[in-house]
Design a protein around this motif. Structure first.
Motif, PDB file in Angstrom:
ATOM      1  N   GLY A   1      -7.643  16.193   4.352  1.00  0.00           N
ATOM      2  CA  GLY A   1      -8.707  17.096   4.781  1.00  0.00           C
ATOM      3  C   GLY A   1      -9.780  16.305   5.494  1.00  0.00           C
ATOM      4  N   GLN A   2     -11.019  16.444   5.066  1.00  0.00           N
ATOM      5  CA  GLN A   2     -12.143  15.736   5.684  1.00  0.00           C
ATOM      6  C   GLN A   2     -12.645  14.575   4.825  1.00  0.00           C
ATOM      7  OE1 GLN A   2     -13.231  16.468   8.832  1.00  0.00           O
ATOM      8  NE2 GLN A   2     -11.448  17.811   8.802  1.00  0.00           N
ATOM      9  N   VAL A   3     -11.863  14.181   3.821  1.00  0.00           N
ATOM     10  CA  VAL A   3     -12.293  13.164   2.868  1.00  0.00           C
ATOM     11  C   VAL A   3     -11.303  12.007   2.863  1.00  0.00           C
ATOM     12  CG1 VAL A   3     -12.911  12.761   0.451  1.00  0.00           C
ATOM     13  CG2 VAL A   3     -13.298  15.001   1.456  1.00  0.00           C
ATOM     14  N   THR A   4     -11.811  10.787   2.700  1.00  0.00           N
ATOM     15  CA  THR A   4     -10.963   9.602   2.620  1.00  0.00           C
ATOM     16  C   THR A   4     -11.009   9.048   1.196  1.00  0.00           C
ATOM     17  OG1 THR A   4     -11.419   9.097   4.933  1.00  0.00           O
ATOM     18  CG2 THR A   4     -10.531   7.315   3.588  1.00  0.00           C
ATOM     19  N   PHE A   5      -9.824   8.728   0.662  1.00  0.00           N
ATOM     20  CA  PHE A   5      -9.698   8.177  -0.682  1.00  0.00           C
ATOM     21  C   PHE A   5      -8.954   6.853  -0.622  1.00  0.00           C
ATOM     22  CE2 PHE A   5      -9.796  12.774  -1.306  1.00  0.00           C
ATOM     23  CZ  PHE A   5     -10.792  12.891  -2.264  1.00  0.00           C
ATOM     24  N   ALA A   6      -9.267   5.962  -1.535  1.00  0.00           N
ATOM     25  CA  ALA A   6      -8.509   4.725  -1.693  1.00  0.00           C
ATOM     26  C   ALA A   6      -7.539   4.931  -2.851  1.00  0.00           C
ATOM     27  CB  ALA A   6      -9.435   3.548  -1.985  1.00  0.00           C
ATOM     28  N   LEU A   7      -6.257   4.724  -2.578  1.00  0.00           N
ATOM     29  CA  LEU A   7      -5.220   4.865  -3.601  1.00  0.00           C
ATOM     30  C   LEU A   7      -4.476   3.549  -3.766  1.00  0.00           C
ATOM     31  CD1 LEU A   7      -3.495   8.223  -2.528  1.00  0.00           C
ATOM     32  CD2 LEU A   7      -5.292   7.913  -4.245  1.00  0.00           C
ATOM     33  N   ARG A   8      -4.064   3.279  -4.989  1.00  0.00           N
ATOM     34  CA  ARG A   8      -3.147   2.159  -5.205  1.00  0.00           C
ATOM     35  C   ARG A   8      -1.793   2.551  -4.632  1.00  0.00           C
ATOM     36  NH1 ARG A   8      -5.580   2.978 -10.365  1.00  0.00           N
ATOM     37  NH2 ARG A   8      -7.111   1.377 -10.785  1.00  0.00           N
ATOM     38  N   ARG A   9      -0.991   1.564  -4.239  1.00  0.00           N
ATOM     39  CA  ARG A   9       0.343   1.851  -3.695  1.00  0.00           C
ATOM     40  C   ARG A   9       1.161   2.683  -4.684  1.00  0.00           C
ATOM     41  NH1 ARG A   9       2.059  -0.559   0.792  1.00  0.00           N
ATOM     42  NH2 ARG A   9       4.244  -0.394   0.214  1.00  0.00           N
ATOM     43  N   GLN A  10       1.065   2.371  -5.969  1.00  0.00           N
ATOM     44  CA  GLN A  10       1.819   3.108  -6.984  1.00  0.00           C
ATOM     45  C   GLN A  10       1.408   4.578  -7.007  1.00  0.00           C
ATOM     46  OE1 GLN A  10       1.545   1.504 -10.922  1.00  0.00           O
ATOM     47  NE2 GLN A  10       2.828   3.077 -11.811  1.00  0.00           N
ATOM     48  N   GLU A  11       0.110   4.850  -6.892  1.00  0.00           N
ATOM     49  CA  GLU A  11      -0.369   6.236  -6.856  1.00  0.00           C
ATOM     50  C   GLU A  11       0.116   6.932  -5.591  1.00  0.00           C
ATOM     51  OE1 GLU A  11      -4.599   5.548  -9.203  1.00  0.00           O
ATOM     52  OE2 GLU A  11      -4.509   5.309  -7.034  1.00  0.00           O
ATOM     53  N   ALA A  12       0.007   6.240  -4.456  1.00  0.00           N
ATOM     54  CA  ALA A  12       0.431   6.825  -3.183  1.00  0.00           C
ATOM     55  C   ALA A  12       1.927   7.127  -3.187  1.00  0.00           C
ATOM     56  CB  ALA A  12       0.081   5.886  -2.028  1.00  0.00           C
ATOM     57  N   SER A  13       2.716   6.325  -3.881  1.00  0.00           N
ATOM     58  CA  SER A  13       4.164   6.550  -3.909  1.00  0.00           C
ATOM     59  C   SER A  13       4.530   7.828  -4.661  1.00  0.00           C
ATOM     60  CB  SER A  13       4.883   5.355  -4.537  1.00  0.00           C
ATOM     61  OG  SER A  13       4.637   5.283  -5.925  1.00  0.00           O
ATOM     62  N   MET A  14       3.628   8.338  -5.479  1.00  0.00           N
ATOM     63  CA  MET A  14       3.865   9.571  -6.230  1.00  0.00           C
ATOM     64  C   MET A  14       3.690  10.810  -5.363  1.00  0.00           C
ATOM     65  SD  MET A  14       1.758   8.523  -9.591  1.00  0.00           S
ATOM     66  CE  MET A  14       2.672   8.621 -11.098  1.00  0.00           C
ATOM     67  N   VAL A  15       2.975  10.661  -4.233  1.00  0.00           N
ATOM     68  CA  VAL A  15       2.731  11.773  -3.316  1.00  0.00           C
ATOM     69  C   VAL A  15       3.867  11.803  -2.303  1.00  0.00           C
ATOM     70  CG1 VAL A  15       1.147  12.781  -1.623  1.00  0.00           C
ATOM     71  CG2 VAL A  15       0.232  11.520  -3.596  1.00  0.00           C
ATOM     72  N   GLN A  16       4.612  12.886  -2.278  1.00  0.00           N
ATOM     73  CA  GLN A  16       5.722  13.048  -1.342  1.00  0.00           C
ATOM     74  C   GLN A  16       5.218  13.740  -0.087  1.00  0.00           C
ATOM     75  OE1 GLN A  16       9.222  11.921  -2.056  1.00  0.00           O
ATOM     76  NE2 GLN A  16       7.605  10.724  -3.001  1.00  0.00           N
ATOM     77  N   VAL A  17       5.587  13.201   1.076  1.00  0.00           N
ATOM     78  CA  VAL A  17       5.119  13.730   2.350  1.00  0.00           C
ATOM     79  C   VAL A  17       6.270  13.891   3.327  1.00  0.00           C
ATOM     80  CG1 VAL A  17       2.808  12.726   2.095  1.00  0.00           C
ATOM     81  CG2 VAL A  17       4.579  11.437   3.300  1.00  0.00           C
TER      82      VAL A  17
END
Length: 112
Positions: free
Chosen positions: A82-98
């Motif tokens: 959206g209009q917001v930026t977040f910092a994620l750990r690689r492990q957290e980002a790997s949980m989000v499927q795109v």
């Protein structure tokens, strides 16, 4: 709190089995993608992380973009949802499927 957990749990696995999906951690810099779902939690700690991801906006149908990566190992990953930026750990980002999107915003097929 239980009602929220049950409602959120339904979103956690929505479209997570989509064959054209890949982990957000594999998305190249500045590539745009569509959130298709979240991987199932393996334990209570992962469930907590998944609920937090949902709360901050990583919902199926949202567009995301990796805007920066950390130094060695690329951790953390700065992700715009959206209009917001977040910092994620690689492990957290790997949980989000795109699913990757092309320049026109159309879904691209990911090679298996």
């Amino acid at each position: 709190m239980k009602a929220m957990d049950h409602g959120a749990a339904a979103l956690l696995h929505q479209r997570a089995g989509c064959s054209a999906s890949t982990g957000l951690d594999t998305l190249p810099l500045h590539a745009q993608a569509l959130v298709t779902g979240l991987l199932p939690a393996r334990d209570a700690q992962e469930h907590s992380v998944l609920l937090r991801l949902l709360e901050i906006g990583f919902l199926p149908g949202e567009t995301v973009r990796v805007v920066a990566r950390g130094g060695v190992g690329g951790d953390p990953i700065a992700v715009r949802v959206g209009q917001v930026t977040f910092a994620l750990r690689r492990q957290e980002a790997s949980m989000v499927q795109v699913q990757w999107l092309d320049a026109a915003g159309q879904a691209l097929e990911v090679a298996a």
